[in-house]
Design a protein around this motif. Structure first.
Motif, PDB file in Angstrom:
ATOM      1  N   CYS A 187       7.327  -1.523  -4.091  1.00  0.00           N
ATOM      2  CA  CYS A 187       6.117  -1.946  -4.800  1.00  0.00           C
ATOM      3  C   CYS A 187       6.431  -2.017  -6.290  1.00  0.00           C
ATOM      4  O   CYS A 187       7.233  -1.233  -6.807  1.00  0.00           O
TER       5      CYS A 187
ATOM      6  N   ASN B 280       0.922   5.809   0.262  1.00  0.00           N
ATOM      7  CA  ASN B 280       2.168   5.302   0.859  1.00  0.00           C
ATOM      8  C   ASN B 280       3.297   5.328  -0.161  1.00  0.00           C
ATOM      9  O   ASN B 280       4.192   4.493  -0.120  1.00  0.00           O
ATOM     10  N   TRP B 281       3.258   6.296  -1.065  1.00  0.00           N
ATOM     11  CA  TRP B 281       4.168   6.261  -2.206  1.00  0.00           C
ATOM     12  C   TRP B 281       5.632   6.394  -1.796  1.00  0.00           C
ATOM     13  O   TRP B 281       6.517   5.890  -2.491  1.00  0.00           O
TER      14      TRP B 281
ATOM     15  N   ALA C 110       6.712   2.975  -1.016  1.00  0.00           N
ATOM     16  CA  ALA C 110       6.510   2.124  -2.184  1.00  0.00           C
ATOM     17  C   ALA C 110       7.564   2.362  -3.253  1.00  0.00           C
ATOM     18  O   ALA C 110       8.046   1.419  -3.888  1.00  0.00           O
ATOM     19  N   THR C 111       7.945   3.623  -3.444  1.00  0.00           N
ATOM     20  CA  THR C 111       8.825   3.956  -4.563  1.00  0.00           C
ATOM     21  C   THR C 111      10.276   4.201  -4.154  1.00  0.00           C
ATOM     22  O   THR C 111      11.178   3.984  -4.949  1.00  0.00           O
TER      23      THR C 111
ATOM     24  N   GLY D 179       1.494  -2.548   2.400  1.00  0.00           N
ATOM     25  CA  GLY D 179       2.702  -2.041   1.767  1.00  0.00           C
ATOM     26  C   GLY D 179       2.634  -0.582   1.401  1.00  0.00           C
ATOM     27  O   GLY D 179       1.854   0.162   1.989  1.00  0.00           O
ATOM     28  N   GLY D 180       3.390  -0.288   0.268  1.00  0.00           N
ATOM     29  CA  GLY D 180       4.109  -1.216  -0.584  1.00  0.00           C
ATOM     30  C   GLY D 180       3.302  -2.448  -0.985  1.00  0.00           C
ATOM     31  O   GLY D 180       2.108  -2.496  -0.898  1.00  0.00           O
ATOM     32  N   GLU D 181       4.066  -3.429  -1.448  1.00  0.00           N
ATOM     33  CA  GLU D 181       3.465  -4.704  -1.852  1.00  0.00           C
ATOM     34  C   GLU D 181       4.131  -5.849  -1.109  1.00  0.00           C
ATOM     35  O   GLU D 181       5.269  -6.234  -1.431  1.00  0.00           O
TER      36      GLU D 181
ATOM     37  N   CYS E  27      -1.356   6.920  -4.824  1.00  0.00           N
ATOM     38  CA  CYS E  27      -0.926   6.141  -3.663  1.00  0.00           C
ATOM     39  C   CYS E  27      -0.605   7.041  -2.468  1.00  0.00           C
ATOM     40  O   CYS E  27       0.108   8.043  -2.597  1.00  0.00           O
TER      41      CYS E  27
END
Length: 225
Positions: free
Chosen positions: A27, A36-37, A40-41, A71-73, A34
């Motif tokens: 992301c 879903n970090w 995402a990260t 997501g994420g994105e 977030c």
């Protein structure tokens, strides 16, 4: 395309439909609340391949109506429109969740989606708290949806401190004329910034105030609280 995970069944992610949910890795934002970090990260293998993912979805066709890509994105993956087109060819309803920072990819996805949810996380000035200073692309995506024929919703999670009554008024002006705006209750669990785990969720009275402000700018409000 590759995916960090697949939720086989969801009754919440596509309005009034039973869906499977795909999670894309990575992301561009760093939202401190977030859920879903991790993906995402810092997405880690094993990943689901596109071929395996489609095989799983086809086997689940008798149980689900739709596929949700979140997501994420998702739109940071340029191959996304092609993948969505494959899902449509297989007669799935398709919903896309996006943060709006990839308007060119979003534009390509319009013909391959049945529902789009675009997150308006806070007022533009506060996006620096989410890891970006430039919101030009977000504003482009907002305009793309407002002028499209697609079914869409703008969506805001009611995060205390990050989303105040003043921020809601700013968001309303930004999305003025929208068809639908969904408001989601904040959940103070598993956030990358531990401070957000200490925050109290907005009371029903405050949510009513928020709804009254936003009612001036949108045709319909959906409460998911």
């Amino acid at each position: 395309m590759k995916f960090s995970g697949l939720q086989k069944t969801s009754l919440l992610d596509y309005p009034d439909k039973i869906a499977s949910v795909l999670f894309t890795p990575g992301c561009n934002l760093r939202c401190p609340y977030c859920h879903n970090w991790e993906i995402a990260t810092n997405p880690q293998p094993p990943f689901l391949s596109e071929t395996t993912t489609i095989e799983i979805l086809e086997k689940r066709k008798k149980y689900i109506d739709a596929v949700v890509i979140t997501g994420g994105e998702p739109c940071m993956h340029k191959e996304l429109p092609r993948f969505l087109a494959k899902l449509k060819e297989k007669d799935f309803l398709v919903k896309l969740d996006t943060n709006g920072f990839y308007p060119e990819v979003l534009q390509e996805c319009l013909n391959h989606t049945d529902y789009i949810a675009l997150d308006i996380k806070t007022s533009l000035e506060k996006y620096k708290q989410l890891g970006t200073q430039d919101t030009t692309n977000l504003q482009k995506s907002i305009n793309i949806l407002k002028t499209s024929k697609n079914t869409y919703e703008f969506r805001t999670t009611l995060v205390p401190e990050l989303v105040t009554l003043q921020d809601i008024d700013h968001i309303g002006k930004l999305t003025k004329g929208s068809k639908t705006h969904a408001l989601q209750q904040f959940t103070p669990e598993n956030t990358p910034d531990k401070h957000y785990q200490t925050l109290q969720r907005y009371a029903p009275e405050t949510i009513n105030e928020i709804t009254n402000i936003l009612n001036k700018y949108t045709e319909k409000i959906i409460l998911r609280t």
